[in-house]
Design a protein around this motif. Structure first.
Motif, PDB file in Angstrom:
ATOM      1  N   ARG A  50      11.530  -2.529   9.620  1.00 12.97           N
ATOM      2  CA  ARG A  50      11.134  -3.597   8.693  1.00 12.97           C
ATOM      3  C   ARG A  50       9.623  -3.815   8.735  1.00 12.97           C
ATOM      4  NH1 ARG A  50      16.257  -6.018  10.045  1.00 12.97           N
ATOM      5  NH2 ARG A  50      15.343  -7.136  11.824  1.00 12.97           N
ATOM      6  N   ALA A  51       9.036  -3.730   9.928  1.00 10.35           N
ATOM      7  CA  ALA A  51       7.577  -3.883  10.048  1.00 10.35           C
ATOM      8  C   ALA A  51       6.863  -2.746   9.331  1.00 10.35           C
ATOM      9  CB  ALA A  51       7.182  -3.932  11.524  1.00 10.35           C
ATOM     10  N   TRP A  52       7.348  -1.515   9.493  1.00 14.82           N
ATOM     11  CA  TRP A  52       6.754  -0.369   8.797  1.00 14.82           C
ATOM     12  C   TRP A  52       6.861  -0.539   7.285  1.00 14.82           C
ATOM     13  CZ3 TRP A  52       9.510   3.689  12.363  1.00 14.82           C
ATOM     14  CH2 TRP A  52       8.713   3.909  13.506  1.00 14.82           C
ATOM     15  N   GLN A  53       8.017  -0.975   6.818  1.00 15.63           N
ATOM     16  CA  GLN A  53       8.217  -1.141   5.377  1.00 15.63           C
ATOM     17  C   GLN A  53       7.292  -2.215   4.816  1.00 15.63           C
ATOM     18  OE1 GLN A  53      12.412  -1.824   5.543  1.00 15.63           O
ATOM     19  NE2 GLN A  53      12.941   0.364   5.508  1.00 15.63           N
ATOM     20  N   GLN A  54       7.045  -3.262   5.593  1.00 16.57           N
ATOM     21  CA  GLN A  54       6.108  -4.288   5.147  1.00 16.57           C
ATOM     22  C   GLN A  54       4.690  -3.735   5.084  1.00 16.57           C
ATOM     23  OE1 GLN A  54       6.830  -7.480   4.010  1.00 16.57           O
ATOM     24  NE2 GLN A  54       4.694  -7.240   3.355  1.00 16.57           N
ATOM     25  N   GLN A  55       4.340  -2.895   6.064  1.00 14.46           N
ATOM     26  CA  GLN A  55       3.020  -2.269   6.038  1.00 14.46           C
ATOM     27  C   GLN A  55       2.876  -1.360   4.821  1.00 14.46           C
ATOM     28  OE1 GLN A  55       2.077  -0.403   9.821  1.00 14.46           O
ATOM     29  NE2 GLN A  55       2.942  -2.126  10.945  1.00 14.46           N
ATOM     30  N   ALA A  56       3.950  -0.668   4.461  1.00 13.96           N
ATOM     31  CA  ALA A  56       3.907   0.182   3.263  1.00 13.96           C
ATOM     32  C   ALA A  56       3.723  -0.679   2.019  1.00 13.96           C
ATOM     33  CB  ALA A  56       5.181   1.018   3.157  1.00 13.96           C
ATOM     34  N   ALA A  57       4.414  -1.824   1.964  1.00 15.27           N
ATOM     35  CA  ALA A  57       4.266  -2.731   0.825  1.00 15.27           C
ATOM     36  C   ALA A  57       2.842  -3.269   0.729  1.00 15.27           C
ATOM     37  CB  ALA A  57       5.262  -3.884   0.939  1.00 15.27           C
ATOM     38  N   ASN A  58       2.170  -3.413   1.889  1.00  9.22           N
ATOM     39  CA  ASN A  58       0.791  -3.910   1.917  1.00  9.22           C
ATOM     40  C   ASN A  58      -0.235  -2.801   1.694  1.00  9.22           C
ATOM     41  OD1 ASN A  58       1.836  -6.423   2.524  1.00  9.22           O
ATOM     42  ND2 ASN A  58       1.517  -6.227   4.737  1.00  9.22           N
ATOM     43  N   GLY A  59       0.244  -1.565   1.533  1.00 10.56           N
ATOM     44  CA  GLY A  59      -0.663  -0.448   1.330  1.00 10.56           C
ATOM     45  C   GLY A  59      -1.279   0.094   2.604  1.00 10.56           C
ATOM     46  N   GLU A  60      -0.740  -0.299   3.759  1.00 13.22           N
ATOM     47  CA  GLU A  60      -1.291   0.139   5.044  1.00 13.22           C
ATOM     48  C   GLU A  60      -0.668   1.442   5.526  1.00 13.22           C
ATOM     49  OE1 GLU A  60      -0.568  -3.148   7.603  1.00 13.22           O
ATOM     50  OE2 GLU A  60      -1.640  -4.577   6.336  1.00 13.22           O
ATOM     51  N   MET A  61       0.495   1.791   4.992  1.00  9.96           N
ATOM     52  CA  MET A  61       1.178   3.044   5.294  1.00  9.96           C
ATOM     53  C   MET A  61       1.760   3.567   3.986  1.00  9.96           C
ATOM     54  SD  MET A  61       3.376   2.203   8.766  1.00  9.96           S
ATOM     55  CE  MET A  61       4.019   3.875   8.918  1.00  9.96           C
ATOM     56  N   SER A  62       2.022   4.862   3.950  1.00 10.38           N
ATOM     57  CA  SER A  62       2.713   5.413   2.789  1.00 10.38           C
ATOM     58  C   SER A  62       4.220   5.372   3.038  1.00 10.38           C
ATOM     59  CB  SER A  62       2.271   6.858   2.537  1.00 10.38           C
ATOM     60  OG  SER A  62       2.774   7.714   3.547  1.00 10.38           O
ATOM     61  N   LEU A  63       4.981   5.312   1.951  1.00 10.68           N
ATOM     62  CA  LEU A  63       6.440   5.338   2.081  1.00 10.68           C
ATOM     63  C   LEU A  63       6.905   6.644   2.706  1.00 10.68           C
ATOM     64  CD1 LEU A  63       7.549   3.755  -1.314  1.00 10.68           C
ATOM     65  CD2 LEU A  63       7.815   2.764   0.967  1.00 10.68           C
ATOM     66  N   GLU A  64       6.168   7.736   2.422  1.00 11.19           N
ATOM     67  CA  GLU A  64       6.522   9.034   3.009  1.00 11.19           C
ATOM     68  C   GLU A  64       6.399   8.985   4.527  1.00 11.19           C
ATOM     69  OE1 GLU A  64       5.481   9.447  -1.163  1.00 11.19           O
ATOM     70  OE2 GLU A  64       4.345   8.630   0.511  1.00 11.19           O
ATOM     71  N   THR A  65       5.346   8.322   5.022  1.00  9.26           N
ATOM     72  CA  THR A  65       5.171   8.198   6.472  1.00  9.26           C
ATOM     73  C   THR A  65       6.264   7.330   7.076  1.00  9.26           C
ATOM     74  OG1 THR A  65       2.776   8.481   6.293  1.00  9.26           O
ATOM     75  CG2 THR A  65       3.595   7.440   8.295  1.00  9.26           C
ATOM     76  N   VAL A  66       6.619   6.243   6.397  1.00  6.21           N
ATOM     77  CA  VAL A  66       7.701   5.380   6.888  1.00  6.21           C
ATOM     78  C   VAL A  66       8.994   6.175   7.008  1.00  6.21           C
ATOM     79  CG1 VAL A  66       9.149   3.380   6.361  1.00  6.21           C
ATOM     80  CG2 VAL A  66       6.668   3.259   6.008  1.00  6.21           C
TER      81      VAL A  66
END
Length: 311
Positions: free
Chosen positions: A15-31
Protein backbone atom coordinates in the motif's frame (compact mmCIF):
# COMPACT_ATOMS: atom_id res chain seq x y z
CA UNK A 1 6.97 -5.98 19.62
CA UNK A 2 5.52 -9.30 18.50
CA UNK A 3 7.02 -10.76 15.37
CA UNK A 4 4.83 -9.96 12.38
CA UNK A 5 4.15 -12.29 9.47
CA UNK A 6 5.94 -11.48 6.22
CA UNK A 7 2.62 -11.62 4.37
CA UNK A 8 1.11 -9.01 6.69
CA UNK A 9 4.11 -6.73 6.22
CA UNK A 10 3.90 -7.11 2.43
CA UNK A 11 0.28 -5.94 2.48
CA UNK A 12 1.21 -2.78 4.40
CA UNK A 13 4.33 -2.09 2.34
CA UNK A 14 2.51 -2.71 -0.95
CA UNK A 15 0.00 0.00 0.00
CA UNK A 16 2.89 2.38 0.76
CA UNK A 17 4.49 1.61 -2.62
CA UNK A 18 1.19 2.15 -4.42
CA UNK A 19 0.77 5.51 -2.71
CA UNK A 20 4.28 6.48 -3.79
CA UNK A 21 3.37 5.53 -7.36
CA UNK A 22 0.23 7.69 -7.12
CA UNK A 23 2.46 10.57 -5.94
CA UNK A 24 4.82 10.07 -8.88
CA UNK A 25 7.67 8.87 -6.64
CA UNK A 26 7.74 5.36 -8.13
CA UNK A 27 6.54 3.85 -11.38
CA UNK A 28 3.73 1.29 -11.40
CA UNK A 29 6.11 -1.06 -13.21
CA UNK A 30 8.54 -0.86 -10.29
CA UNK A 31 5.74 -1.46 -7.78
CA UNK A 32 4.65 -4.57 -9.68
CA UNK A 33 8.24 -5.81 -9.88
CA UNK A 34 8.86 -5.26 -6.16
CA UNK A 35 5.61 -6.94 -5.12
CA UNK A 36 6.26 -10.00 -7.30
CA UNK A 37 9.84 -10.20 -5.98
CA UNK A 38 8.72 -10.11 -2.34
CA UNK A 39 6.03 -12.70 -3.09
CA UNK A 40 8.87 -14.95 -4.28
CA UNK A 41 10.76 -14.12 -1.08
CA UNK A 42 7.75 -15.31 0.92
CA UNK A 43 7.79 -18.66 -0.89
CA UNK A 44 11.56 -18.95 -0.56
CA UNK A 45 11.47 -18.10 3.15
CA UNK A 46 8.56 -20.47 3.73
CA UNK A 47 10.61 -23.30 2.24
CA UNK A 48 13.14 -22.52 4.98
CA UNK A 49 10.43 -22.44 7.68
CA UNK A 50 10.66 -18.66 7.99
CA UNK A 51 7.32 -16.84 8.02
CA UNK A 52 8.00 -13.74 10.15
CA UNK A 53 9.89 -10.65 9.07
CA UNK A 54 12.21 -10.51 12.09
CA UNK A 55 13.41 -14.03 11.29
CA UNK A 56 14.77 -13.04 7.86
CA UNK A 57 18.51 -13.17 8.45
CA UNK A 58 21.49 -11.85 6.52
CA UNK A 59 22.18 -15.42 5.37
CA UNK A 60 18.61 -15.98 4.14
CA UNK A 61 18.51 -12.66 2.29
CA UNK A 62 21.80 -13.42 0.54
CA UNK A 63 20.61 -16.94 -0.36
CA UNK A 64 17.44 -15.48 -1.91
CA UNK A 65 19.38 -12.95 -3.96
CA UNK A 66 21.71 -15.66 -5.23
CA UNK A 67 19.02 -18.33 -5.76
CA UNK A 68 18.54 -19.99 -9.18
CA UNK A 69 15.63 -18.73 -11.25
CA UNK A 70 13.72 -19.43 -14.44
CA UNK A 71 13.63 -17.62 -17.76
CA UNK A 72 10.47 -16.73 -19.70
CA UNK A 73 10.41 -20.27 -21.13
CA UNK A 74 10.42 -21.65 -17.55
CA UNK A 75 13.88 -23.15 -18.04
CA UNK A 76 16.01 -23.32 -14.89
CA UNK A 77 18.88 -20.83 -14.69
CA UNK A 78 21.49 -21.94 -12.17
CA UNK A 79 23.78 -18.93 -12.52
CA UNK A 80 21.54 -15.94 -11.87
CA UNK A 81 22.51 -12.83 -13.83
CA UNK A 82 23.84 -9.75 -12.11
CA UNK A 83 20.81 -7.81 -13.34
CA UNK A 84 18.38 -10.25 -11.69
CA UNK A 85 20.38 -10.22 -8.47
CA UNK A 86 20.36 -6.41 -8.40
CA UNK A 87 16.59 -6.39 -8.96
CA UNK A 88 16.07 -8.76 -6.04
CA UNK A 89 18.36 -6.75 -3.79
CA UNK A 90 16.67 -3.47 -4.71
CA UNK A 91 13.24 -4.92 -3.92
CA UNK A 92 14.42 -6.30 -0.58
CA UNK A 93 16.09 -3.01 0.36
CA UNK A 94 12.90 -1.08 -0.40
CA UNK A 95 10.76 -3.66 1.42
CA UNK A 96 12.74 -3.53 4.66
CA UNK A 97 13.18 0.25 4.46
CA UNK A 98 9.40 0.74 4.21
CA UNK A 99 8.73 -1.90 6.89
CA UNK A 100 11.05 -0.10 9.31
CA UNK A 101 9.46 3.27 8.47
CA UNK A 102 6.05 1.77 9.26
CA UNK A 103 7.32 0.44 12.58
CA UNK A 104 6.78 -3.18 11.58
CA UNK A 105 10.36 -4.34 12.17
CA UNK A 106 13.83 -3.23 13.14
CA UNK A 107 15.53 -5.92 11.03
CA UNK A 108 18.34 -4.91 8.66
CA UNK A 109 19.31 -8.18 6.94
CA UNK A 110 20.91 -6.47 3.95
CA UNK A 111 23.49 -4.55 5.94
CA UNK A 112 27.04 -5.35 4.79
CA UNK A 113 25.92 -7.43 1.80
CA UNK A 114 28.65 -7.28 -0.87
CA UNK A 115 28.04 -5.04 -3.91
CA UNK A 116 26.74 -6.69 -7.06
CA UNK A 117 28.88 -5.80 -10.10
CA UNK A 118 27.32 -4.42 -13.25
CA UNK A 119 27.92 -6.18 -16.55
CA UNK A 120 29.57 -3.92 -19.13
CA UNK A 121 26.87 -2.43 -21.34
CA UNK A 122 27.00 -2.95 -25.06
CA UNK A 123 27.05 0.32 -26.99
CA UNK A 124 23.72 1.72 -28.14
CA UNK A 125 22.71 1.47 -31.77
CA UNK A 126 21.97 4.28 -34.23
CA UNK A 127 19.50 2.59 -36.56
CA UNK A 128 19.51 3.47 -40.24
CA UNK A 129 16.59 3.52 -42.68
CA UNK A 130 17.76 0.20 -44.12
CA UNK A 131 17.90 -1.38 -40.66
CA UNK A 132 14.38 -0.18 -39.86
CA UNK A 133 13.27 -1.90 -43.08
CA UNK A 134 14.95 -5.11 -41.92
CA UNK A 135 13.08 -4.88 -38.62
CA UNK A 136 9.79 -4.38 -40.48
CA UNK A 137 10.46 -7.39 -42.73
CA UNK A 138 11.10 -9.71 -39.79
CA UNK A 139 8.25 -8.25 -37.73
CA UNK A 140 5.74 -9.28 -40.42
CA UNK A 141 6.44 -13.00 -39.93
CA UNK A 142 3.26 -14.72 -38.78
CA UNK A 143 1.22 -11.53 -39.08
CA UNK A 144 -1.53 -10.83 -38.03
CA UNK A 145 -1.70 -13.70 -35.54
CA UNK A 146 1.62 -12.57 -34.06
CA UNK A 147 2.08 -9.25 -32.27
CA UNK A 148 5.58 -8.35 -33.46
CA UNK A 149 4.58 -6.04 -36.31
CA UNK A 150 2.18 -4.18 -34.01
CA UNK A 151 4.92 -3.65 -31.42
CA UNK A 152 7.19 -2.14 -34.07
CA UNK A 153 4.36 -0.07 -35.57
CA UNK A 154 3.59 1.50 -32.18
CA UNK A 155 7.27 2.18 -31.54
CA UNK A 156 7.48 3.94 -34.90
CA UNK A 157 4.39 5.95 -33.90
CA UNK A 158 6.40 7.30 -30.98
CA UNK A 159 5.03 5.19 -28.14
CA UNK A 160 7.20 3.83 -25.34
CA UNK A 161 7.17 0.17 -24.28
CA UNK A 162 5.09 1.04 -21.20
CA UNK A 163 2.51 2.74 -23.42
CA UNK A 164 2.52 -0.10 -25.95
CA UNK A 165 1.88 -2.58 -23.13
CA UNK A 166 -1.42 -0.80 -22.37
CA UNK A 167 -2.59 -0.29 -25.98
CA UNK A 168 -5.95 -1.79 -26.93
CA UNK A 169 -8.25 -1.86 -29.93
CA UNK A 170 -10.29 0.96 -28.34
CA UNK A 171 -7.28 3.27 -28.63
CA UNK A 172 -7.20 3.02 -32.42
CA UNK A 173 -8.59 5.59 -34.85
CA UNK A 174 -7.85 3.87 -38.13
CA UNK A 175 -9.79 6.46 -40.12
CA UNK A 176 -7.34 9.10 -38.86
CA UNK A 177 -4.29 6.78 -39.01
CA UNK A 178 -3.60 7.32 -35.33
CA UNK A 179 -3.57 5.68 -31.91
CA UNK A 180 -4.23 7.25 -28.53
CA UNK A 181 -2.12 6.65 -25.42
CA UNK A 182 -2.80 7.79 -21.87
CA UNK A 183 0.95 8.14 -21.39
CA UNK A 184 3.12 6.50 -18.74
CA UNK A 185 5.25 7.50 -15.76
CA UNK A 186 7.48 9.82 -17.80
CA UNK A 187 5.25 10.65 -20.76
CA UNK A 188 2.00 12.52 -21.34
CA UNK A 189 -1.16 11.30 -23.01
CA UNK A 190 -1.39 12.16 -26.71
CA UNK A 191 -2.46 11.10 -30.20
CA UNK A 192 0.31 9.25 -32.05
CA UNK A 193 0.20 9.26 -35.87
CA UNK A 194 0.80 5.89 -37.49
CA UNK A 195 3.12 5.46 -40.44
CA UNK A 196 1.55 4.04 -43.63
CA UNK A 197 3.23 0.69 -42.88
CA UNK A 198 2.10 0.86 -39.25
CA UNK A 199 -1.48 1.58 -40.21
CA UNK A 200 -1.57 -1.45 -42.48
CA UNK A 201 -0.21 -3.95 -39.97
CA UNK A 202 -2.27 -2.63 -37.04
CA UNK A 203 -5.45 -2.70 -39.12
CA UNK A 204 -4.79 -6.37 -39.88
CA UNK A 205 -3.96 -7.08 -36.23
CA UNK A 206 -7.10 -5.37 -34.91
CA UNK A 207 -9.32 -7.19 -37.41
CA UNK A 208 -7.73 -10.52 -36.45
CA UNK A 209 -8.24 -9.88 -32.72
CA UNK A 210 -11.87 -8.88 -33.12
CA UNK A 211 -12.63 -11.86 -35.38
CA UNK A 212 -11.02 -14.46 -33.13
CA UNK A 213 -12.19 -13.28 -29.70
CA UNK A 214 -15.34 -14.76 -28.18
CA UNK A 215 -16.33 -11.22 -27.08
CA UNK A 216 -15.68 -8.96 -30.09
CA UNK A 217 -17.50 -6.00 -28.48
CA UNK A 218 -14.89 -5.75 -25.72
CA UNK A 219 -11.58 -3.98 -26.17
CA UNK A 220 -8.67 -6.28 -26.90
CA UNK A 221 -5.03 -5.74 -25.91
CA UNK A 222 -2.95 -5.25 -29.04
CA UNK A 223 0.35 -6.75 -27.89
CA UNK A 224 0.11 -8.54 -24.53
CA UNK A 225 -2.43 -9.99 -22.17
CA UNK A 226 -0.23 -9.68 -19.07
CA UNK A 227 -2.14 -8.12 -16.21
CA UNK A 228 0.62 -6.41 -14.24
CA UNK A 229 2.28 -3.30 -15.66
CA UNK A 230 5.77 -4.71 -15.14
CA UNK A 231 5.06 -8.04 -16.82
CA UNK A 232 3.23 -6.36 -19.69
CA UNK A 233 6.12 -3.99 -20.40
CA UNK A 234 8.63 -6.83 -20.09
CA UNK A 235 6.54 -8.83 -22.57
CA UNK A 236 6.69 -5.98 -25.09
CA UNK A 237 10.47 -5.72 -24.68
CA UNK A 238 10.76 -9.47 -25.20
CA UNK A 239 8.72 -9.24 -28.38
CA UNK A 240 10.95 -6.50 -29.75
CA UNK A 241 14.01 -8.53 -28.81
CA UNK A 242 12.70 -11.37 -30.97
CA UNK A 243 12.42 -9.01 -33.95
CA UNK A 244 15.91 -7.57 -33.41
CA UNK A 245 17.51 -11.01 -33.22
CA UNK A 246 15.64 -12.39 -36.24
CA UNK A 247 16.74 -9.39 -38.29
CA UNK A 248 20.37 -10.07 -37.40
CA UNK A 249 20.76 -6.61 -35.87
CA UNK A 250 21.00 -7.75 -32.25
CA UNK A 251 24.08 -9.91 -31.73
CA UNK A 252 26.45 -10.91 -28.96
CA UNK A 253 28.39 -7.71 -29.66
CA UNK A 254 25.58 -5.34 -30.58
CA UNK A 255 22.65 -4.31 -28.42
CA UNK A 256 19.42 -3.22 -30.10
CA UNK A 257 16.60 -2.11 -27.81
CA UNK A 258 13.20 -0.43 -28.22
CA UNK A 259 14.64 2.97 -27.31
CA UNK A 260 16.86 2.77 -30.39
CA UNK A 261 13.67 2.91 -32.48
CA UNK A 262 12.45 5.85 -30.37
CA UNK A 263 15.74 7.63 -31.09
CA UNK A 264 15.26 6.95 -34.79
CA UNK A 265 11.75 8.44 -34.60
CA UNK A 266 13.06 11.49 -32.71
CA UNK A 267 15.75 12.11 -35.34
CA UNK A 268 13.17 11.73 -38.12
CA UNK A 269 10.76 14.20 -36.53
CA UNK A 270 13.56 16.71 -35.96
CA UNK A 271 14.77 16.33 -39.55
CA UNK A 272 11.25 16.82 -40.93
CA UNK A 273 10.16 19.70 -38.69
CA UNK A 274 13.33 21.28 -37.35
CA UNK A 275 11.52 21.73 -34.02
CA UNK A 276 12.59 20.16 -30.74
CA UNK A 277 9.19 21.08 -29.32
CA UNK A 278 7.59 18.86 -31.97
CA UNK A 279 9.86 15.97 -30.98
CA UNK A 280 8.82 16.45 -27.35
CA UNK A 281 5.12 16.72 -28.26
CA UNK A 282 5.10 13.62 -30.45
CA UNK A 283 6.94 11.54 -27.83
CA UNK A 284 4.96 12.90 -24.87
CA UNK A 285 7.97 14.50 -23.19
CA UNK A 286 7.93 17.54 -20.91
CA UNK A 287 11.65 18.29 -21.32
CA UNK A 288 13.31 19.75 -24.40
CA UNK A 289 16.60 18.43 -23.07
CA UNK A 290 15.14 14.92 -23.10
CA UNK A 291 13.91 15.42 -26.64
CA UNK A 292 17.34 16.69 -27.72
CA UNK A 293 19.05 13.68 -26.16
CA UNK A 294 16.79 11.26 -28.02
CA UNK A 295 17.33 13.14 -31.29
CA UNK A 296 21.13 13.10 -30.82
CA UNK A 297 21.20 16.89 -30.84
CA UNK A 298 23.82 18.82 -28.88
CA UNK A 299 21.41 21.56 -27.90
CA UNK A 300 21.88 24.36 -25.41
CA UNK A 301 19.10 26.87 -24.73
CA UNK A 302 19.84 30.54 -25.22
CA UNK A 303 20.53 32.68 -22.13
CA UNK A 304 17.37 33.15 -20.18
CA UNK A 305 15.50 30.38 -22.02
CA UNK A 306 14.20 27.53 -19.92
CA UNK A 307 15.38 24.32 -21.55
CA UNK A 308 13.64 22.10 -19.04
CA UNK A 309 10.09 22.30 -20.36
CA UNK A 310 8.66 21.64 -23.78
CA UNK A 311 6.40 24.22 -25.36
Amino acid sequence: MAKILLLTVLRHVARAWQQQAANGEMSLETVDLYISTIERLLRFAGAHDVTRIDDVTHTLALAFIEAPGRNRHQCLILNTSNGTRRQRRSALESFFTEARALGLTKATPLVDLPPIPRDPRKPGTRLSDDEIQRLKFQAERGMPATRHATILALLLAGQSTAEIAKATTDDLDLAESSVWTDGATRTYGRVCPLTPWGLGVIELRADHLLRTTPRPDERQPLTTGATSAYRAQASVCTGFGDIARRSGLATARRRVEPKDVTRYVARTILSETGQLSEVARRLGLSSLDGAAALADLNWQPEDGQDGGEAA
